[in-house]
Design an enzyme around this catalytic site. Sequence first.
Site, PDB file in Angstrom:
ATOM      1  N   PHE A   1      -2.238 -85.715  16.159  1.00 22.42           N
ATOM      2  CA  PHE A   1      -3.361 -86.609  15.868  1.00 22.42           C
ATOM      3  C   PHE A   1      -3.253 -87.093  14.431  1.00 22.42           C
ATOM      4  CE2 PHE A   1      -7.480 -87.827  14.239  1.00 22.42           C
ATOM      5  CZ  PHE A   1      -7.884 -88.735  15.204  1.00 22.42           C
TER       6      PHE A   1
ATOM      7  N   ASP B   1       1.023 -84.358   7.192  1.00 21.50           N
ATOM      8  CA  ASP B   1      -0.368 -84.822   7.253  1.00 21.50           C
ATOM      9  C   ASP B   1      -1.287 -83.617   7.082  1.00 21.50           C
ATOM     10  OD1 ASP B   1      -2.927 -85.557   7.988  1.00 21.50           O
ATOM     11  OD2 ASP B   1      -2.331 -86.692   9.766  1.00 21.50           O
TER      12      ASP B   1
ATOM     13  N   LYS C   1     -10.068 -87.007   4.275  1.00 23.56           N
ATOM     14  CA  LYS C   1     -11.226 -86.156   4.545  1.00 23.56           C
ATOM     15  C   LYS C   1     -11.816 -85.525   3.270  1.00 23.56           C
ATOM     16  CE  LYS C   1     -10.890 -85.815   9.427  1.00 23.56           C
ATOM     17  NZ  LYS C   1      -9.715 -85.810  10.277  1.00 23.56           N
TER      18      LYS C   1
HETATM   19  C1  LIG Z   1      -9.020 -87.017  10.754  1.00 16.09           C
HETATM   20  C2  LIG Z   1      -7.555 -87.035  10.726  1.00 16.09           C
HETATM   21  C3  LIG Z   1      -6.844 -88.238  10.556  1.00 16.09           C
HETATM   22  C4  LIG Z   1      -7.512 -89.584  10.497  1.00 16.09           C
HETATM   23  O1  LIG Z   1      -8.409 -89.718   9.452  1.00 16.09           O
HETATM   24  P1  LIG Z   1      -9.528 -90.874   9.521  1.00 16.09           P
HETATM   25  O2  LIG Z   1     -10.182 -90.814   8.185  1.00 16.09           O
HETATM   26  O3  LIG Z   1     -10.442 -90.520  10.644  1.00 16.09           O
HETATM   27  O4  LIG Z   1      -8.811 -92.157   9.775  1.00 16.09           O
HETATM   28  C5  LIG Z   1      -5.457 -88.155  10.469  1.00 16.09           C
HETATM   29  N1  LIG Z   1      -4.821 -86.982  10.564  1.00 16.09           N
HETATM   30  C6  LIG Z   1      -5.472 -85.817  10.738  1.00 16.09           C
HETATM   31  C7  LIG Z   1      -4.697 -84.545  10.807  1.00 16.09           C
HETATM   32  C8  LIG Z   1      -6.855 -85.807  10.857  1.00 16.09           C
HETATM   33  O5  LIG Z   1      -7.486 -84.657  11.060  1.00 16.09           O
END
Ligand SMILES: *Cc1c(COP(=O)(O)O)cnc(C)c1O
Length: 401
Positions: free
Chosen positions: A141, A226, A255
């Site tokens: 994700f 990520d 985040k």
């Molecule tokens: C939440 C999240 C995203 C996307 O971030 P947004 O601010 O919602 O676009 C990407 N990678 C990971 C691992 C996430 O938890």
Amino acid sequence: MNLTDSLIEKVETFGAHNYHPLPLVLQRGSGSNVVDVDGKSYLDFLSCYSALNFGHQHPRIVTALKTQLEKLAVCSRAFYAEEFGYFSEELARFVGLDMVLAMNSGAEACETAIKIARKWGYEKKRVEPDKANIICLENNFHGRTVTIISFSTDPCYRDGFGPFTPGFTVVPFDDISAVEKVIDANTVGVFLEPIQAEAGILIPQEGYLKSLRKLCDAHGILLMVDEIQTGLGRTGADFCYQHENIKPDLLILGKSLGGGLLPISAVVGPKNVMEVIKPGQHGSTFGGNPLACAVGKAALQVLREERLSDRAAEMGKKTLSKLSTIKSPLIKEIRGKGLLIGIELTASAGGARKYCEKLATRGVLCKETHDNVIRIAPPLTIEEPDLDRGIDEIIQVISNT
Ligand SMILES: *Cc1c(COP(=O)(O)O)cnc(C)c1O
């Protein structure tokens, strides 16, 4: 109709139905506590998917925001802004990599990392034009843009949104040889979450990241990590990759980088990679705005000075051992690192959502992830009695069902 129901009706009538929220309407928050419009208090055990590692309205971060708000909020990158320099230096030094490219949302930062890796491939690795390829992992994700869902393996995220962006190869998670097999002359990087949180808190075997690091070094490709959800203390280290003593080439943050107040995201990397982006080739109107930078800088300082990563490690350990005492045929597995914990229920439990609904009526907010997993991710600032109380509620709801 009571206030809660009328507000829910407003959202369902005038807001697009892209979420399925629990039936409560929040009004205020402080620390790990939130209050709904009827004055009922809850413990926040979701933390906005880890955007609230510092809790709601952290006083020091709020002060940083207010102070900057009085001075300068937004000015674009057409000019140099004082706070952009402070923030970039703070983040680069904290990570131990050279340069920062600031964006707003997590998805944008992932897109940015993809663009940097591709351009680096063409300019420094002599990949054939338009042939750059990035290896991704099943159940990943990384956000919701068209390019990012192009390498998702979740039909819910993809169906109806094609055509998709080419240039990605998806292989099974936690399988080094699967990655090794697909690396070729056009591969520019491996892009992954060190723990797949949205997929249900899937934790790879020890050594996986280290092996990926070796593989990337051997083939001269980029390791792109990520840490939007796992970073900034969540897993009991500043960054999850530190559990394996490695460093990525590109680190993606979002985040909690916004201190629980604003969106700000970033890609951090070494100069020889980051320098492939030249003026005008990539950007964002709000990316790196002074207000978000002041908040991001304060967030990093709070993380360090309140030793929140260590706190997450200690509290996570205690929580996991407490949860392991639950004896219930509903539980398939409990797993976690730091304060990122998943309780996977068996298929016969009937889905995690109904347990989250029950927990909400008892004043604990959790959210199911991928049908059968209850995610536990309270703010890292949570007071121990609150953590204990929330965990006790969870144990009771599962044991008494
Ligand atoms: C939440 C999240 C995203 C996307 O971030 P947004 O601010 O919602 O676009 C990407 N990678 C990971 C691992 C996430 O938890």
